[in-house]
Scaffold this active site. Structure first.
Site, PDB file in Angstrom:
ATOM      1  N   GLU A 189      26.652  10.420 -25.529  1.00  0.00           N
ATOM      2  CA  GLU A 189      27.179  11.776 -25.749  1.00  0.00           C
ATOM      3  C   GLU A 189      28.704  11.775 -25.866  1.00  0.00           C
ATOM      4  O   GLU A 189      29.411  12.393 -25.062  1.00  0.00           O
ATOM      5  CB  GLU A 189      26.784  12.686 -24.587  1.00  0.00           C
ATOM      6  CG  GLU A 189      25.345  12.993 -24.497  1.00  0.00           C
ATOM      7  CD  GLU A 189      25.056  13.997 -23.394  1.00  0.00           C
ATOM      8  OE1 GLU A 189      25.809  14.029 -22.410  1.00  0.00           O
ATOM      9  OE2 GLU A 189      24.086  14.747 -23.535  1.00  0.00           O
ATOM     10  N   GLU A 381      17.683  11.685 -25.801  1.00  0.00           N
ATOM     11  CA  GLU A 381      17.501  12.400 -24.527  1.00  0.00           C
ATOM     12  C   GLU A 381      16.841  13.754 -24.744  1.00  0.00           C
ATOM     13  O   GLU A 381      17.286  14.524 -25.598  1.00  0.00           O
ATOM     14  CB  GLU A 381      18.847  12.690 -23.844  1.00  0.00           C
ATOM     15  CG  GLU A 381      19.345  11.613 -22.945  1.00  0.00           C
ATOM     16  CD  GLU A 381      20.662  11.990 -22.302  1.00  0.00           C
ATOM     17  OE1 GLU A 381      20.852  13.152 -21.906  1.00  0.00           O
ATOM     18  OE2 GLU A 381      21.529  11.091 -22.237  1.00  0.00           O
TER      19      GLU A 381
HETATM   20  C1  BGP Z   1      23.330  14.527 -20.326  1.00  0.00           C
HETATM   21  C2  BGP Z   1      23.547  13.120 -19.809  1.00  0.00           C
HETATM   22  C3  BGP Z   1      22.488  12.579 -18.971  1.00  0.00           C
HETATM   23  C4  BGP Z   1      21.692  13.608 -18.184  1.00  0.00           C
HETATM   24  C5  BGP Z   1      21.471  14.901 -18.953  1.00  0.00           C
HETATM   25  C6  BGP Z   1      20.844  15.995 -18.119  1.00  0.00           C
HETATM   26  O1  BGP Z   1      24.585  15.105 -20.462  1.00  0.00           O
HETATM   27  O2  BGP Z   1      23.701  12.222 -20.889  1.00  0.00           O
HETATM   28  O3  BGP Z   1      23.120  11.630 -18.129  1.00  0.00           O
HETATM   29  O4  BGP Z   1      22.251  13.811 -16.960  1.00  0.00           O
HETATM   30  O5  BGP Z   1      22.647  15.378 -19.484  1.00  0.00           O
HETATM   31  O6  BGP Z   1      21.869  16.720 -17.465  1.00  0.00           O
HETATM   32  P1  BGP Z   1      21.798  16.928 -15.916  1.00  0.00           P
HETATM   33  O7  BGP Z   1      21.602  15.581 -15.350  1.00  0.00           O
HETATM   34  O8  BGP Z   1      23.098  17.566 -15.538  1.00  0.00           O
HETATM   35  O9  BGP Z   1      20.601  17.841 -15.657  1.00  0.00           O
END
Ligand code: BGP
Length: 483
Positions: A189, A381
């Site tokens: 990201e 993701e």
């Molecule tokens: C994205 C990241 C992940 C993961 C995801 C979910 O920004 O790449 O690492 O964390 O978000 O977000 P969160 O973990 O805050 O629920």
């Protein structure tokens, strides 16, 4: 009439990230990284800001504190469960496992000439287990966790020297494990650096001040160059494919008022496409000229940088998708999302964290991103963060997650019929891990439950949720249909 035949067999996978999963924060000579100093703060409206835009005071406080107050230090204790966890992924039946390498485990300070032997040995074990279990590897080379030493002694990615430190790290990865890796992602990201400068580019926030945007975009630029140089080096040393990744927010205009659509176009360009344009097309998009001028953002781009970016573009584009967003020129009710706050969409349900659940938005995003780049696309993701409950009989009935996955998978199939060339789908947090935004173990994504709470208390036992069996069956069905 057959315009084209989509031959790509979709890979189904699951993901973790070193800082959110491994724990073992000071094992085997690992150095402190940016995630190890982020404290758990009971969620209020701005807790995520307080725990991801860190000041030097917060960093100092972390250095002699109770490790259990810093959830990334325990993660899911994956460091101690390698064999068991990868055996669970094998039993689940995924085609591909996405994970990341901790830079500070391999190079504790980040500027050493040689890697840390214990770090090499740990990842040797991880790659060996994955290989033995016949899973493909989608490797995130850097997933938010920067060695803290590079932040405190070099200023993070504002310093051009980090490009060479990162390249040294990349060379180690290619030379040691290049034969085991199918897909490489230099930075997770990469657009996060704009919204979350400490997590993304290692910029420490000055108390009571906003970030200097010229420093933020200079840092992002150095990461673009590091990504291009890594791809240039990688193509000489290994056979895998190289990609880029942005967090996609899928903006809709709040109304058919023309200004709402104009805002949607601008927000989507600057918040999402800017970074993937640079890394996939190989040059800065013209719309950023106006964005930089209107904000007096100035930073250095050399002619050599431009040549590197042009000659080392991504083979595939990947993205994270959790929820859609709304663009409105009028002030409307807000809700939270991944990395950004957005206008609430009256047609969508939201999770406890405010993230708006929108399966159709995934299809919209797939069409937009493929139409933009005409390169194969990876969903690197997606998943549902939820407060799962472990029943007294050690079961977890996450029917809501099964429903979320089913509806999103339906939209992936639709997108394939729309002509989108999709390489694969990787479910986020396949085993419960600490959330990146709010440092919560109790915000769970996995099909495998980890018995631990936000304070690091629990057995850390792994327990298959109902969704484990559903995803396992789904993947089997996909395999049978593909024959
Ligand atoms: C994205 C990241 C992940 C993961 C995801 C979910 O920004 O790449 O690492 O964390 O978000 O977000 P969160 O973990 O805050 O629920």
């Amino acid at each position: 009439m057959q315009l084209y035949e989509n031959k790509t067999k979709l890979l189904w996978g699951g993901a973790t990230a070193s800082s959110q999963y491994e724990g073992g924060w000071n094992e085997g000579g690992k150095g402190l990284d940016t995630q190890d100093v982020r404290p758990y703060i009971k969620r209020t409206s701005n807790a995520t800001t307080a725990t991801r835009l860190l000041t030097q005071e917060v960093i100092e406080a972390a250095k002699n504190a109770d490790p259990n107050a810093y959830p990334f230090r325990n993660g899911s204790k994956g460091y101690y469960h390698t064999k068991e966890d990868i055996a669970l992924l094998k039993e689940l039946g995924i085609d591909i496992y996405r994970f990341s390498i901790s830079w500070a485990r391999l190079y504790p300070k980040g500027d050493e000439a040689q890697p840390n032997a214990s770090g090499l040995a740990y990842y040797d074990r991880v790659f060996e287990e994955v290989r033995k279990n016949n899973m493909k590897v989608f490797l995130t080379m850097n997933h938010y966790a920067l060695p803290l030493y590079l932040v405190e002694h070099y200023g993070g990615w504002t310093n051009r020297k980090l490009i060479d430190f990162y390249l040294r790290f990349s060379r180690t990865v290619f030379e040691r494990w290049g034969d085991c890796i199918d897909y490489y992602l230099p930075f997770n990201e990469i657009n996060a650096g704009y919204f979350s400068p400490f997590n993304g580019v290692g910029l420490v926030k000055k108390e009571g001040e906003d970030y200097d945007q010229s420093l933020v975009f200079q840092s992002l630029h150095h990461q673009f160059v590091a990504s291009a140089k890594t791809i240039e080096l990688g193509r000489k040393l290994v056979k895998g494919k190289f990609g880029c990744m942005v967090a996609c927010f899928c903006y809709y205009p709040y109304s058919c008022k023309p200004e709402d659509t104009l805002k949607q176009v601008i927000d989507e360009n600057t918040n999402t496409w800017f970074c993937s344009d640079v890394l996939t097309r190989g040059y800065y998009p013209s719309y950023m000229q106006r964005f930089f001028e209107e904000r007096d953002i100035v930073f250095e781009i050399t002619e050599e940088d431009k040549k590197l970016l042009r000659e080392n573009t991504a083979d595939f584009v990947s993205f994270s998708y959790y929820q859609s967003s709304v663009a409105s020129v009028e002030e409307k009710e807000k809700t939270a999302g991944n990395l950004v706050v957005t206008t609430k969409n009256p047609y969508l349900e939201a999770t406890e964290w405010g993230w708006q659940i929108d399966p159709v938005g995934l299809r919209v995003t797939l069409n937009r991103i493929y139409d933009r780049y005409q390169k194969p696309v990876f969903i690197s993701e997606n998943g549902l963060g939820y407060r799962d409950v472990l029943q007294a009989d050690r079961t977890v009935h996450d029917t809501y997650r099964i429903d979320y996955l089913k509806k999103h998978f339906e939209q992936i199939k639709e997108a394939q019929k729309d002509g989108v060339d999709i390489l694969g789908y990787i479910m986020w947090g396949i085993i419960d891990i600490v959330s990146a935004g709010s440092c919560e173990m109790e915000k769970r994504y996995g099909v495998v439950y980890v018995d631990a709470d936000n304070q690091g208390c629990g057995t850390y036992e792994r327990i298959k949720k109902d969704s484990f069996y559903w995803y396992q069956q789904f993947i089997r069905g996909e395999r049978e249909n593909a024959q």
